[in-house]
Design a protein around this motif. Sequence first.
Motif, PDB file in Angstrom:
ATOM      1  N   LEU A 140      32.211  84.096 123.867  1.00 24.90           N
ATOM      2  CA  LEU A 140      31.467  83.020 123.790  1.00 24.90           C
ATOM      3  C   LEU A 140      30.377  83.013 124.598  1.00 24.90           C
ATOM      4  N   ALA A 141      29.042  82.571 124.003  1.00 27.44           N
ATOM      5  CA  ALA A 141      27.978  82.501 124.844  1.00 27.44           C
ATOM      6  C   ALA A 141      27.786  80.947 124.966  1.00 27.44           C
ATOM      7  N   ILE A 142      27.593  80.535 126.229  1.00 25.12           N
ATOM      8  CA  ILE A 142      27.070  79.025 126.567  1.00 25.12           C
ATOM      9  C   ILE A 142      25.582  79.169 126.978  1.00 25.12           C
ATOM     10  N   PRO A 143      25.016  78.609 126.042  1.00 22.58           N
ATOM     11  CA  PRO A 143      23.586  78.489 126.279  1.00 22.58           C
ATOM     12  C   PRO A 143      23.161  77.618 127.291  1.00 22.58           C
ATOM     13  N   GLY A 144      23.474  76.571 127.513  1.00 22.76           N
ATOM     14  CA  GLY A 144      23.285  75.830 128.457  1.00 22.76           C
ATOM     15  C   GLY A 144      23.408  76.162 129.962  1.00 22.76           C
ATOM     16  N   LEU A 145      24.355  77.174 130.307  1.00 21.94           N
ATOM     17  CA  LEU A 145      24.614  77.660 131.493  1.00 21.94           C
ATOM     18  C   LEU A 145      24.097  79.265 131.537  1.00 21.94           C
ATOM     19  N   SER A 146      23.623  79.875 130.401  1.00 18.10           N
ATOM     20  CA  SER A 146      23.217  81.163 130.280  1.00 18.10           C
ATOM     21  C   SER A 146      24.385  82.110 130.794  1.00 18.10           C
ATOM     22  N   ILE A 147      25.508  81.658 130.162  1.00 16.78           N
ATOM     23  CA  ILE A 147      26.534  82.859 130.546  1.00 16.78           C
ATOM     24  C   ILE A 147      27.223  83.151 129.105  1.00 16.78           C
ATOM     25  N   ILE A 148      27.972  84.115 129.538  1.00 16.68           N
ATOM     26  CA  ILE A 148      28.838  84.943 128.471  1.00 16.68           C
ATOM     27  C   ILE A 148      30.289  84.928 128.745  1.00 16.68           C
ATOM     28  N   ILE A 149      31.324  84.253 128.150  1.00 22.33           N
ATOM     29  CA  ILE A 149      32.724  84.249 128.465  1.00 22.33           C
ATOM     30  C   ILE A 149      33.441  85.139 127.498  1.00 22.33           C
ATOM     31  N   ASN A 150      34.291  86.000 127.945  1.00 21.64           N
ATOM     32  CA  ASN A 150      35.342  86.754 127.191  1.00 21.64           C
ATOM     33  C   ASN A 150      36.801  86.143 127.685  1.00 21.64           C
ATOM     34  N   ALA A 151      37.228  85.439 126.547  1.00 22.80           N
ATOM     35  CA  ALA A 151      38.644  84.819 126.590  1.00 22.80           C
ATOM     36  C   ALA A 151      39.882  85.427 125.994  1.00 22.80           C
ATOM     37  N   LYS A 152      40.998  85.271 126.619  1.00 24.98           N
ATOM     38  CA  LYS A 152      42.198  85.689 125.949  1.00 24.98           C
ATOM     39  C   LYS A 152      42.556  84.485 125.257  1.00 24.98           C
ATOM     40  N   ILE A 153      42.905  84.723 123.887  1.00 24.44           N
ATOM     41  CA  ILE A 153      43.491  83.640 122.911  1.00 24.44           C
ATOM     42  C   ILE A 153      44.826  83.489 123.156  1.00 24.44           C
ATOM     43  N   LYS A 154      45.599  82.268 123.340  1.00 24.95           N
ATOM     44  CA  LYS A 154      47.030  82.157 123.495  1.00 24.95           C
ATOM     45  C   LYS A 154      47.628  82.131 122.165  1.00 24.95           C
ATOM     46  N   ASP A 155      48.793  82.746 122.218  1.00 26.26           N
ATOM     47  CA  ASP A 155      49.868  82.734 120.898  1.00 26.26           C
ATOM     48  C   ASP A 155      50.030  81.369 120.319  1.00 26.26           C
ATOM     49  N   ILE A 156      49.828  80.896 119.396  1.00 23.38           N
ATOM     50  CA  ILE A 156      49.841  79.568 118.805  1.00 23.38           C
ATOM     51  C   ILE A 156      51.314  79.307 118.884  1.00 23.38           C
ATOM     52  N   VAL A 157      52.265  80.068 117.991  1.00 23.03           N
ATOM     53  CA  VAL A 157      53.773  79.839 117.897  1.00 23.03           C
ATOM     54  C   VAL A 157      54.523  80.552 119.039  1.00 23.03           C
TER      55      VAL A 157
END
Length: 157
Positions: A140-157
């Motif tokens: 994800l890019a967060i323009p307001g903070l000028s940062i890029i985030i790499n996030a791990k997605i949780k398993d939904i089930v």
Amino acid sequence: MNWYVVYVQSKKEKKVAEILQKMQIEVYCPLIKEVKQWSDRKKTIESPLFKSYVFVRLHDKERSNVFDVPGVVRYLFWLGQPAIVRDEEIAIIKKWLEDDTIEEITLHKLLPGDEILIKNGPLKDKKAIIQEVGKKRIRLAIPGLSIIINAKIKDIV
């Protein structure tokens, strides 16, 4: 007998399911209630949870029978084989849809370029732009903070 996923023509899910049922084929087309608004009225309609897909339960040798139904396009394949959905997964979908504590259900496919609002965590209420979507991670890019985030997605089930 296995559950298979059948790809059907757009907006033909309910009709295909009805015809398959008349042919004595076990079919499941999960439906959700949606409120549609026109300029002069609102109406609650049932629409398919999975657009262009229905589930059929039959023996492998009977799979070709579904092609007798107008609107059926093909089976969904996974790794060169027809995709098989476990009974437990169908039961989970049914239970989930019958749960009256859930008010609204929507499905969204995350695509690069989509703008989202972060709802939880330290970046709550920040807008982000999806740059990349993987099987277990999202960038994800967060323009307001000028940062890029790499996030791990949780398993939904």
